[in-house]
Write a protein that holds these residues in place. Structure first.
Motif, PDB file in Angstrom:
ATOM      1  N   GLY A  93       0.808  -1.215   0.000  1.00 43.08           N
ATOM      2  CA  GLY A  93       0.000   0.000   0.000  1.00 43.08           C
ATOM      3  C   GLY A  93       0.834   1.253   0.000  1.00 43.08           C
ATOM      4  N   GLY A  94       0.134   2.385   0.094  1.00 46.96           N
ATOM      5  CA  GLY A  94       0.820   3.675   0.078  1.00 46.96           C
ATOM      6  C   GLY A  94      -0.001   4.734   0.783  1.00 46.96           C
ATOM      7  N   TYR A  95       0.512   5.965   0.776  1.00 45.83           N
ATOM      8  CA  TYR A  95      -0.178   7.061   1.456  1.00 45.83           C
ATOM      9  C   TYR A  95       0.048   8.375   0.713  1.00 45.83           C
ATOM     10  CZ  TYR A  95       4.437   8.401   3.251  1.00 45.83           C
ATOM     11  OH  TYR A  95       5.765   8.783   3.353  1.00 45.83           O
ATOM     12  N   ILE A  96      -0.849   9.293   0.939  1.00 44.56           N
ATOM     13  CA  ILE A  96      -0.700  10.694   0.549  1.00 44.56           C
ATOM     14  C   ILE A  96      -0.872  11.517   1.818  1.00 44.56           C
ATOM     15  CG2 ILE A  96      -1.695  12.624  -0.734  1.00 44.56           C
ATOM     16  CD1 ILE A  96      -0.340  10.811  -2.604  1.00 44.56           C
ATOM     17  N   ALA A  97       0.050  12.449   2.068  1.00 43.28           N
ATOM     18  CA  ALA A  97       0.003  13.237   3.298  1.00 43.28           C
ATOM     19  C   ALA A  97       0.240  14.706   2.989  1.00 43.28           C
ATOM     20  CB  ALA A  97       1.039  12.725   4.301  1.00 43.28           C
ATOM     21  N   GLY A  98      -0.264  15.557   3.865  1.00 37.24           N
ATOM     22  CA  GLY A  98      -0.100  16.998   3.694  1.00 37.24           C
ATOM     23  C   GLY A  98      -1.107  17.735   4.541  1.00 37.24           C
ATOM     24  N   LYS A  99      -1.560  18.868   4.055  1.00 36.28           N
ATOM     25  CA  LYS A  99      -2.555  19.645   4.780  1.00 36.28           C
ATOM     26  C   LYS A  99      -3.893  18.920   4.799  1.00 36.28           C
ATOM     27  CE  LYS A  99      -0.507  24.195   3.885  1.00 36.28           C
ATOM     28  NZ  LYS A  99      -0.140  24.374   5.308  1.00 36.28           N
ATOM     29  N   LYS A 100      -4.685  19.205   5.813  1.00 38.57           N
ATOM     30  CA  LYS A 100      -5.969  18.532   5.953  1.00 38.57           C
ATOM     31  C   LYS A 100      -6.886  18.826   4.777  1.00 38.57           C
ATOM     32  CE  LYS A 100      -9.692  17.759   9.296  1.00 38.57           C
ATOM     33  NZ  LYS A 100     -10.769  17.807   8.289  1.00 38.57           N
ATOM     34  N   GLU A 101      -6.861  20.052   4.275  1.00 39.36           N
ATOM     35  CA  GLU A 101      -7.721  20.400   3.139  1.00 39.36           C
ATOM     36  C   GLU A 101      -7.370  19.565   1.907  1.00 39.36           C
ATOM     37  OE1 GLU A 101      -7.471  23.869   5.903  1.00 39.36           O
ATOM     38  OE2 GLU A 101      -6.037  22.497   4.959  1.00 39.36           O
ATOM     39  N   LEU A 102      -6.064  19.331   1.699  1.00 41.99           N
ATOM     40  CA  LEU A 102      -5.628  18.523   0.570  1.00 41.99           C
ATOM     41  C   LEU A 102      -6.130  17.092   0.696  1.00 41.99           C
ATOM     42  CD1 LEU A 102      -3.646  17.898  -1.894  1.00 41.99           C
ATOM     43  CD2 LEU A 102      -2.014  17.258  -0.115  1.00 41.99           C
ATOM     44  N   VAL A 103      -5.941  16.489   1.864  1.00 43.64           N
ATOM     45  CA  VAL A 103      -6.331  15.095   2.066  1.00 43.64           C
ATOM     46  C   VAL A 103      -7.842  14.938   1.971  1.00 43.64           C
ATOM     47  CG1 VAL A 103      -6.295  13.175   3.690  1.00 43.64           C
ATOM     48  CG2 VAL A 103      -4.283  14.630   3.434  1.00 43.64           C
ATOM     49  N   ASP A 104      -8.601  15.858   2.546  1.00 42.08           N
ATOM     50  CA  ASP A 104     -10.061  15.786   2.462  1.00 42.08           C
ATOM     51  C   ASP A 104     -10.533  15.897   1.018  1.00 42.08           C
ATOM     52  OD1 ASP A 104     -10.199  15.492   5.175  1.00 42.08           O
ATOM     53  OD2 ASP A 104     -10.681  17.589   5.586  1.00 42.08           O
ATOM     54  N   TYR A 105      -9.874  16.728   0.240  1.00 45.49           N
ATOM     55  CA  TYR A 105     -10.233  16.860  -1.179  1.00 45.49           C
ATOM     56  C   TYR A 105      -9.991  15.543  -1.916  1.00 45.49           C
ATOM     57  CZ  TYR A 105      -9.829  18.277  -6.069  1.00 45.49           C
ATOM     58  OH  TYR A 105      -9.968  18.359  -7.427  1.00 45.49           O
ATOM     59  N   LEU A 106      -8.841  14.916  -1.657  1.00 46.32           N
ATOM     60  CA  LEU A 106      -8.514  13.672  -2.347  1.00 46.32           C
ATOM     61  C   LEU A 106      -9.435  12.526  -1.937  1.00 46.32           C
ATOM     62  CD1 LEU A 106      -4.598  13.738  -2.339  1.00 46.32           C
ATOM     63  CD2 LEU A 106      -6.129  14.065  -4.284  1.00 46.32           C
ATOM     64  N   ARG A 107      -9.924  12.530  -0.722  1.00 46.49           N
ATOM     65  CA  ARG A 107     -10.845  11.474  -0.295  1.00 46.49           C
ATOM     66  C   ARG A 107     -12.101  11.440  -1.172  1.00 46.49           C
ATOM     67  NH1 ARG A 107      -9.180   9.340   4.555  1.00 46.49           N
ATOM     68  NH2 ARG A 107      -7.964  10.748   5.903  1.00 46.49           N
ATOM     69  N   ASN A 108     -12.494  12.594  -1.684  1.00 49.51           N
ATOM     70  CA  ASN A 108     -13.725  12.684  -2.465  1.00 49.51           C
ATOM     71  C   ASN A 108     -13.490  12.701  -3.973  1.00 49.51           C
ATOM     72  OD1 ASN A 108     -15.485  12.905  -0.169  1.00 49.51           O
ATOM     73  ND2 ASN A 108     -14.784  15.015   0.085  1.00 49.51           N
ATOM     74  N   HIS A 109     -12.249  12.968  -4.413  1.00 44.68           N
ATOM     75  CA  HIS A 109     -12.006  13.135  -5.844  1.00 44.68           C
ATOM     76  C   HIS A 109     -10.992  12.154  -6.415  1.00 44.68           C
ATOM     77  CE1 HIS A 109     -13.740  17.051  -4.684  1.00 44.68           C
ATOM     78  NE2 HIS A 109     -14.164  17.121  -5.934  1.00 44.68           N
ATOM     79  N   SER A 110     -10.219  11.474  -5.581  1.00 42.38           N
ATOM     80  CA  SER A 110      -9.196  10.551  -6.078  1.00 42.38           C
ATOM     81  C   SER A 110      -9.809   9.205  -6.435  1.00 42.38           C
ATOM     82  CB  SER A 110      -8.104  10.354  -5.012  1.00 42.38           C
ATOM     83  OG  SER A 110      -7.289   9.247  -5.343  1.00 42.38           O
ATOM     84  N   HIS A 111      -9.451   8.676  -7.596  1.00 41.22           N
ATOM     85  CA  HIS A 111      -9.927   7.357  -7.992  1.00 41.22           C
ATOM     86  C   HIS A 111      -9.435   6.280  -7.021  1.00 41.22           C
ATOM     87  CE1 HIS A 111     -10.620   9.592 -11.698  1.00 41.22           C
ATOM     88  NE2 HIS A 111     -11.403   8.601 -12.100  1.00 41.22           N
ATOM     89  N   ALA A 112      -8.237   6.488  -6.468  1.00 42.93           N
ATOM     90  CA  ALA A 112      -7.693   5.504  -5.524  1.00 42.93           C
ATOM     91  C   ALA A 112      -8.521   5.430  -4.251  1.00 42.93           C
ATOM     92  CB  ALA A 112      -6.244   5.856  -5.189  1.00 42.93           C
TER      93      ALA A 112
END
Length: 555
Positions: free
Chosen positions: A385-404
């Motif tokens: 597996g893997g991860y994406i990390a950074g600001k909370k706004e970035l991670v929250d955005y990816l939770r809803n828009h990232s295909h992964a």
């Protein structure tokens, strides 16, 4: 040469008596004195052999060029093999040689060919001749040593059959098991077994449906704490962390500035995004700044409108060269030109830095200066597996828009627990110092192995802190001979050539681990020295001091 200061890495020295561990009849290591596939810690004192225990400054690596005759012989070797390939294709066409190549069935002869002949030329005539050096079959845990199944081919490597025999106690210097967490210690893996009993081996759902477990959220909080950022998001595939998240961050009207040696997952993600891609020379700040300046001044092609986003994509440690990103300078450039920075730490998180926190810690860079921090759990953490990390706004955005995040199945519970227990071990949250000692052990093994190879006269690439150690072999025939000879000596190595590397830069890639003992490294080095002399692989024209700390200056 310019240098950048870093926090000193404490080193746990080790000593080893090679002769006492060698089998008198075979010359190979007696592994009865150590755990078969576990982790080894040696208590010694004093100074390590050939490597100073004092802190050093991180210096930028220089890729040494081979002598001209080596390049000529390399091209000549490929030329001869290619000519013979065309001759063998002619023999196959006239029916004088059996054709094993994949091709359409007779009833599909009017179809557009599914297999392009020219694309398969390299596979048919070059790769197939040496395919025995790859895809070897393991029958044990791939720890510091492993066992292989013996296999033979009756049709020149087109197919293989297993003989039923095993090649035991092969020293593994090819796995990304940097911290030795690929292990079978029942005491360490008890929590993984408990989680498997509680949650099963898979959730069969995405996290946005019914696959979000408490252990997933616990791991995300732990990753964010470990990296020193606000939030993180985990996913079940490291490759997908790049290829599926980059398209969610940039798109048409955006510009990606990519290092020329970036991994395929970064390249695929950039292409899928639809953004414009421009490539800068590897670790070359002048090339990067030139592209940034042109992007600001000229804007988009034809319209000259400003780019919607500028995204710089780099890796922490480049897996084929072993070089380390010049992070501090890239951060300075990204701030100067108001760009974003995407950092892939697949090979650096856990493996470098005084406490294993990657290149940000190695160079003393504030993690918040990196906009997107990506990494995998497949290397240092012995999982997947893997991860994406950074600001909370970035991670929250990816939770809803990232295909992964939206479409991929959630990470397996036992894999999640394995990563969690490895992270807690590194951070000392398990109440022990095993994790930090593994980080220190890896740093010491890396320094020692690289120093010895340089003294022997091999051309190696990469940074002194990088556990990825490529030895340049160049000529195609020597690449094959090297791999086979090392396996005969019970050393498992990975060799890489064209098209994965430039045609003149075929190499063997060694990956060091904290689980390697000094005795294991000494045996590998002894065989490397003998094989290097036998195959004439010591191309370096530089002279290295056995005590470089006495020669270093701040020039």
């Amino acid at each position: 040469m310019a240098r950048t200061a870093r926090t000193p890495v404490p080193i746990v020295p080790m000593n080893g008596n090679l002769k006492s561990y060698l089998d008198k009849t075979t010359g190979h290591i007696k592994h009865d004195n150590a755990k078969r596939n576990g982790y080894h810690i040696h208590k010694t004192n004093g100074k390590e052999n050939g490597v100073a225990s004092t802190s050093r400054q991180t210096k930028y690596e220089v890729f040494e060029q081979a002598p001209m005759y080596v390049a000529v012989m390399t091209y000549l070797g490929f030329g001869i093999v290619t000519l013979f390939g065309y001759f063998r294709d002619f023999l196959r066409a006239v029916g004088l040689e059996k054709c094993h190549v994949a091709q359409e069935r007779e009833e599909q002869k009017h179809f557009v060919p599914l297999y392009q002949d020219f694309e398969n030329f390299y596979t048919r005539n070059l790769y197939m001749r040496v395919r025995d050096n790859w895809n070897r079959v393991l029958c044990s845990l791939p720890g510091p040593v492993f066992d292989l199944m013996e296999r033979v081919s009756d049709d020149y490597n087109w197919t293989f059959r297993l003989t039923g025999k095993r090649i035991n106690n092969v020293i593994n210097v090819g796995s990304y098991n940097y911290l030795g967490f690929a292990e079978n210690n029942p005491d360490f893996l008890k929590t993984v077994a408990d989680v498997t009993l509680q949650y099963g081996v898979g959730v069969c759902s995405t996290r946005q449906e019914v696959g979000n477990l408490s252990i997933h959220e616990e791991l995300e909080q732990l990753v964010a704490r470990f990296l020193g950022v606000e939030s993180s998001m985990i996913m079940g595939m490291g490759f997908g962390a790049n290829s599926m998240n980059i398209p969610a961050l940039v798109g048409k009207g955006c510009l990606i500035l990519s290092d020329e040696l970036n991994h395929t997952s970064l390249i695929l993600g950039a292409r899928l995004s639809g953004a414009t891609i421009r490539v800068f020379k590897h670790n070359n700040m002048h090339s990067l700044e030139k592209l940034l300046r042109e992007a600001i001044c000229s804007g988009q092609p034809r319209t000259h409108r400003p780019w919607r986003k500028l995204l710089i994509m780099v890796e922490g440690i480049y897996s084929m060269e072993g070089s380390v990103v010049r992070l501090a300078e890239i951060v300075a450039l990204k701030k100067k030109y108001k760009a974003y920075l995407y950092l892939d730490e697949a090979h650096s998180v856990g493996a470098v830095g005084p406490t294993g926190r990657g290149v940000t810690e190695l160079f003393g860079v504030d993690p918040t200066d990196v906009d997107v921090m990506m990494g995998t759990f497949t290397k240092s953490f012995g999982a997947g597996g893997g991860y994406i990390a950074g600001k909370k706004e970035l991670v929250d955005y990816l939770r809803n828009h990232s295909h992964a995040a939206v479409y991929a199945c959630a990470m397996s519970p036992p894999v999640t627990e394995q990563v969690t227990r490895a992270l807690k071990c590194i951070m000392g949250l398990d109440g022990t110092t095993v994790g930090i000692r593994r980080v220190q052990q890896l740093a010491q093994n890396t320094r020692y192995f690289r120093a010895r190879l340089q003294e022997m006269g091999f051309i190696i690439y990469g940074n002194d802190d990088s556990p990825v150690v490529p030895i340049l072999l160049y000529m195609p025939g020597k690449v094959v001979a090297f791999s086979r000879e090392m396996l005969e000596r019970k050393i498992g190595v990975v060799v890489v050539g064209f098209p994965a590397t430039p045609i003149t830069e075929a190499r063997a890639r060694f990956c060091l681990s904290a689980a390697h003992t000094r005795t294991m490294l000494d045996e590998v080095l002894r065989h490397l020295n003998e094989v290097g002399d036998h195959l004439c692989l010591k191309f370096s024209r530089r002279k290295y001091s056995p005590r470089p700390e006495l020669c270093e200056t701040d020039c």
